[in-house]
Design an enzyme around this catalytic site. Structure first.
Site, short mmCIF file in Angstrom:
data_model
loop_
_atom_site.label_atom_id
_atom_site.label_comp_id
_atom_site.label_asym_id
_atom_site.label_seq_id
_atom_site.Cartn_x
_atom_site.Cartn_y
_atom_site.Cartn_z
N GLU A 1 14.28 -6.46 14.14
CA GLU A 1 14.93 -7.06 12.98
C GLU A 1 16.35 -6.50 12.81
OE1 GLU A 1 14.00 -7.41 8.13
OE2 GLU A 1 12.69 -6.23 9.45
N CYS B 1 9.13 -9.17 10.29
CA CYS B 1 8.60 -7.98 9.64
C CYS B 1 7.61 -8.28 8.52
CB CYS B 1 9.77 -7.13 9.15
SG CYS B 1 9.31 -5.42 8.73
N LYS C 1 14.00 -15.17 7.27
CA LYS C 1 12.89 -14.41 6.66
C LYS C 1 12.54 -14.97 5.28
CE LYS C 1 11.52 -9.56 6.00
NZ LYS C 1 11.99 -8.16 6.13
#
Length: 262
Positions: free
Chosen positions: A41, A144, A110
């Site tokens: 990330e 994540c 995200k």
């Protein structure tokens, strides 16, 4: 498809140095027969860089992306990586998948932002499932914290994702996510999950490493330690098909019972 996970935090704040690390890792991964390299990330810029996020953020087809395209084409393998994406006044915590011939296959923003730092600097994405075809596999992207929500991974399973790619910045003391949650996500959704983490201390954060490629049987095929490392393992379509045939989770679902969840 042989898949390589780059566990590194590079040099926070230096895109040029991080591109050099990515290039060198791509060379090593290709030499080991990998068709896909996954970086963590926010790899191109660093994660804990404060207001520098806004300055270093670029469009999905900006100069940074062009540099990754060049690396992928020259090294002859696909690359997935995390970076801050600028779209007008908004900045997203994003990931992108580049093919071995330099095509931009897939972008993802995200959807579940973690903590005050991310909520202060990023806009959440709105597309829960992003997929592309690569090497005969349907590849999906998450970042994540996204994978810690079972609904997210199940949405990918129902959409037919074979390999879920998760660039990550998992920090202490949440190492149980890498050790336990990721293999469980792979098993309960009958897919491979590739989880590529940062490592070491960066600003206020200490990243745990422990990058992993987990199979649909819940077995971890490759596991990094707590230092910078490149690990490689195979994503096997035959094993995936056999596991799906033997495991009835998805077939035995009763969606009519779950409406209260949403």
């Amino acid at each position: 498809m042989r898949t390589a996970l780059l566990q590194s935090s590079g040099t926070p704040g230096s895109v040029a140095e991080n591109l050099a690390v990515l290039d060198e890792a791509a060379g090593r991964a290709a030499a080991r027969g990998a068709g896909l390299l996954i970086a963590p990330e926010m790899f191109l810029t660093g994660y804990a860089i404060g207001t520098e996020v806004g300055r270093l953020a670029e469009a999905a087809d900006g100069e940074q992306a062009d540099a990754v395209v060049e690396i992928a084409a020259r090294r002859g393998l696909a690359i997935a990586y995390g970076y801050p994406e600028r779209d007008g006044e908004r900045v997203f915590n994003s990931a992108q998948l580049i093919s071995a011939d330099g095509a931009r296959l897939l972008g993802y923003r995200k959807t579940h932002l973690y903590g005050g730092f991310e909520r202060d600097h990023f806009t959440p994405g709105e597309q829960p499932v992003a997929q592309a075809e690569l090497g005969g596999l349907r590849v999906g992207l998450m970042i994540c914290y996204d994978v810690e929500f079972p609904e997210n991974a199940r949405a990918h399973a129902l959409a037919g994702t074979d390999l879920l790619v998760v660039p990550t910045a998992l920090m202490h003391p949440y190492q149980f996510v890498a050790e336990s949650v990721v293999p469980v996500r792979a098993f309960e959704n009958q897919m491979y999950v590739a989880y590529a983490n940062r490592v070491g201390r960066e600003g206020e954060f200490e990243f745990t490493g422990l990058s992993a490629l987990a199979g649909p049987d819940g077995v971890v095929r490759a596991r990094a330690g707590r230092a910078e490392e490149l690990v490689v393992a195979d994503v096997d379509p035959g094993r995936l098909a056999a596991s799906r045939a033997a495991n009835p989770y998805l077939a035995d679902r009763r969606p009519g019972l779950y409406t209260s969840l949403v």
